[in-house]
Scaffold this motif. Sequence first.
Motif, PDB file in Angstrom:
ATOM      1  N   SER A  20       6.780  16.492  19.248  1.00 26.52           N
ATOM      2  CA  SER A  20       7.049  17.529  20.250  1.00 26.52           C
ATOM      3  C   SER A  20       6.618  18.909  19.777  1.00 26.52           C
ATOM      4  CB  SER A  20       8.546  17.558  20.574  1.00 26.52           C
ATOM      5  OG  SER A  20       9.313  17.733  19.388  1.00 26.52           O
ATOM      6  N   ASN A  21       6.183  19.004  18.523  1.00 22.77           N
ATOM      7  CA  ASN A  21       5.820  20.291  17.927  1.00 22.77           C
ATOM      8  C   ASN A  21       4.303  20.351  17.752  1.00 22.77           C
ATOM      9  OD1 ASN A  21       5.308  22.463  16.132  1.00 22.77           O
ATOM     10  ND2 ASN A  21       7.340  22.277  15.238  1.00 22.77           N
ATOM     11  N   GLU A  22       3.648  21.085  18.627  1.00 23.06           N
ATOM     12  CA  GLU A  22       2.183  21.154  18.592  1.00 23.06           C
ATOM     13  C   GLU A  22       1.683  21.740  17.287  1.00 23.06           C
ATOM     14  OE1 GLU A  22      -1.487  23.166  21.151  1.00 23.06           O
ATOM     15  OE2 GLU A  22       0.555  23.140  21.974  1.00 23.06           O
ATOM     16  N   ARG A  23       2.387  22.741  16.773  1.00 25.82           N
ATOM     17  CA  ARG A  23       1.974  23.362  15.506  1.00 25.82           C
ATOM     18  C   ARG A  23       2.069  22.358  14.355  1.00 25.82           C
ATOM     19  NH1 ARG A  23       5.082  28.766  14.403  1.00 25.82           N
ATOM     20  NH2 ARG A  23       3.753  28.634  12.544  1.00 25.82           N
ATOM     21  N   ALA A  24       3.115  21.511  14.382  1.00 23.69           N
ATOM     22  CA  ALA A  24       3.270  20.512  13.324  1.00 23.69           C
ATOM     23  C   ALA A  24       2.142  19.495  13.368  1.00 23.69           C
ATOM     24  CB  ALA A  24       4.618  19.816  13.471  1.00 23.69           C
ATOM     25  N   LEU A  25       1.756  19.074  14.570  1.00 24.59           N
ATOM     26  CA  LEU A  25       0.659  18.122  14.690  1.00 24.59           C
ATOM     27  C   LEU A  25      -0.650  18.727  14.194  1.00 24.59           C
ATOM     28  CD1 LEU A  25       1.392  16.488  18.169  1.00 24.59           C
ATOM     29  CD2 LEU A  25       1.899  15.575  15.896  1.00 24.59           C
ATOM     30  N   GLU A  26      -0.842  19.990  14.446  1.00 25.22           N
ATOM     31  CA  GLU A  26      -2.053  20.672  13.970  1.00 25.22           C
ATOM     32  C   GLU A  26      -2.017  20.830  12.456  1.00 25.22           C
ATOM     33  OE1 GLU A  26      -5.802  22.207  14.311  1.00 25.22           O
ATOM     34  OE2 GLU A  26      -4.578  21.298  15.890  1.00 25.22           O
ATOM     35  N   LYS A  27      -0.864  21.219  11.922  1.00 28.72           N
ATOM     36  CA  LYS A  27      -0.732  21.412  10.478  1.00 28.72           C
ATOM     37  C   LYS A  27      -0.955  20.109   9.716  1.00 28.72           C
ATOM     38  CE  LYS A  27       2.444  23.103   6.911  1.00 28.72           C
ATOM     39  NZ  LYS A  27       3.773  23.679   6.605  1.00 28.72           N
ATOM     40  N   ALA A  28      -0.556  18.995  10.335  1.00 30.75           N
ATOM     41  CA  ALA A  28      -0.676  17.699   9.669  1.00 30.75           C
ATOM     42  C   ALA A  28      -2.113  17.384   9.287  1.00 30.75           C
ATOM     43  CB  ALA A  28      -0.113  16.601  10.569  1.00 30.75           C
ATOM     44  N   LYS A  29      -3.074  17.978   9.976  1.00 31.73           N
ATOM     45  CA  LYS A  29      -4.479  17.734   9.673  1.00 31.73           C
ATOM     46  C   LYS A  29      -4.883  18.278   8.309  1.00 31.73           C
ATOM     47  CE  LYS A  29      -5.674  18.057  14.592  1.00 31.73           C
ATOM     48  NZ  LYS A  29      -6.403  18.824  15.629  1.00 31.73           N
ATOM     49  N   THR A  30      -4.071  19.178   7.753  1.00 29.80           N
ATOM     50  CA  THR A  30      -4.418  19.825   6.487  1.00 29.80           C
ATOM     51  C   THR A  30      -3.533  19.385   5.332  1.00 29.80           C
ATOM     52  OG1 THR A  30      -2.930  21.726   6.827  1.00 29.80           O
ATOM     53  CG2 THR A  30      -5.115  21.848   7.814  1.00 29.80           C
ATOM     54  N   ILE A  31      -2.544  18.548   5.587  1.00 30.07           N
ATOM     55  CA  ILE A  31      -1.599  18.135   4.552  1.00 30.07           C
ATOM     56  C   ILE A  31      -2.150  16.919   3.806  1.00 30.07           C
ATOM     57  CG2 ILE A  31       0.742  17.305   4.112  1.00 30.07           C
ATOM     58  CD1 ILE A  31       1.593  18.823   6.658  1.00 30.07           C
ATOM     59  N   ALA A  32      -2.052  16.933   2.496  1.00 28.18           N
ATOM     60  CA  ALA A  32      -2.668  15.891   1.661  1.00 28.18           C
ATOM     61  C   ALA A  32      -1.797  14.649   1.534  1.00 28.18           C
ATOM     62  CB  ALA A  32      -2.975  16.455   0.284  1.00 28.18           C
ATOM     63  N   CYS A  33      -1.171  14.245   2.625  1.00 32.49           N
ATOM     64  CA  CYS A  33      -0.372  13.022   2.601  1.00 32.49           C
ATOM     65  C   CYS A  33      -1.267  11.815   2.869  1.00 32.49           C
ATOM     66  CB  CYS A  33       0.754  13.089   3.637  1.00 32.49           C
ATOM     67  SG  CYS A  33       0.186  13.420   5.318  1.00 32.49           S
ATOM     68  N   ASP A  34      -0.831  10.658   2.407  1.00 31.10           N
ATOM     69  CA  ASP A  34      -1.592   9.438   2.666  1.00 31.10           C
ATOM     70  C   ASP A  34      -1.375   8.923   4.075  1.00 31.10           C
ATOM     71  OD1 ASP A  34      -2.590   9.460   0.104  1.00 31.10           O
ATOM     72  OD2 ASP A  34      -1.159   8.003  -0.677  1.00 31.10           O
ATOM     73  N   GLY A  35      -0.180   9.137   4.611  1.00 30.67           N
ATOM     74  CA  GLY A  35       0.130   8.614   5.932  1.00 30.67           C
ATOM     75  C   GLY A  35       0.971   9.581   6.746  1.00 30.67           C
ATOM     76  N   LEU A  36       0.886   9.436   8.054  1.00 28.58           N
ATOM     77  CA  LEU A  36       1.664  10.248   8.976  1.00 28.58           C
ATOM     78  C   LEU A  36       2.420   9.331   9.926  1.00 28.58           C
ATOM     79  CD1 LEU A  36      -1.049  12.887   9.939  1.00 28.58           C
ATOM     80  CD2 LEU A  36       1.115  13.422   8.778  1.00 28.58           C
ATOM     81  N   ILE A  37       3.672   9.675  10.181  1.00 28.82           N
ATOM     82  CA  ILE A  37       4.434   9.017  11.237  1.00 28.82           C
ATOM     83  C   ILE A  37       4.686  10.068  12.313  1.00 28.82           C
ATOM     84  CG2 ILE A  37       6.569   7.851  11.890  1.00 28.82           C
ATOM     85  CD1 ILE A  37       6.768   6.770   9.049  1.00 28.82           C
TER      86      ILE A  37
END
Length: 293
Positions: A20-37
Amino acid sequence: MTRQETAFTPLRSVLYMPSSNERALEKAKTIACDGLILDLEDAVAPDAKPAAREAAAAAAASGDYGRRTVTIRVNGLGTEWHDDDIVAASQAGPAAIVVPKVDSADDVARLVAAMEKAGAPDHTRLWAMVETPVAILDALAIARASERIGAFVLGTNDLVKELYAEHVPGRAPILPSLHTALLAGRAAGIAVVDGVYNDVKDTEGFLAECEQGRQMGFDGKTLIHPGQVEGANRAFAPSEAAVDDARGLIAAWEDGKGAGVVTYNGKMVENLHVESARRTLAIDEAIRGLGTA
């Protein structure tokens, strides 16, 4: 090779992000995690769920998240949002659909049937959240219920709650449950991802729990804050010493073929040690391929 395709797909750090957080979805593109839920459940208020569903589906289908394993967590079976979530997530074609409180092989059958009816592509797996006493007791049946099952995700907060247990350092009250889920997951050849650590400010406690999870055999850890990613990535990656040791052991094994007993650093080497060493090197190679180790 077993069904555990994720053995060589790193899942050291699997980060929950509210859809529900558009900024969080955008930020996730730059985070060095292996997976996203991409979460449609706990992190999303009831009135925001329809919009979050659309956002998660669009994000998962976009291809904008690079090498990250992108999944969608839907609302659970029996909720008013579940059926629409399954349809939208299946049509988006993420790496997996994460479903909370999967308690039986029958639940798996219902979920897989719904996914396939909605047109989920072959690559979209089902990640079952194991977070209730009955799920722990039936873990092996759940893990073996379908070829669609790609992972167990431990829901440790719910498990503690339903056991009337307490959150304590070292997690002694739920260690038998964690071991049972790991045993079932390994027997079925699927990945097993550890639960979250709740106190984002307690770095020392978080790192200790990551180390415990790695020692137990988890593939990685689910996370609730981007600040936890780096620590999880380090904890669940083979150390430089472990990689060097694996290379040396394999070299000694290959040099000693046909010579009877093979030793390395004074210890006898058997085929099981070689298999473990090769797995270490495969994981290291996969992580280096991500460019984020």
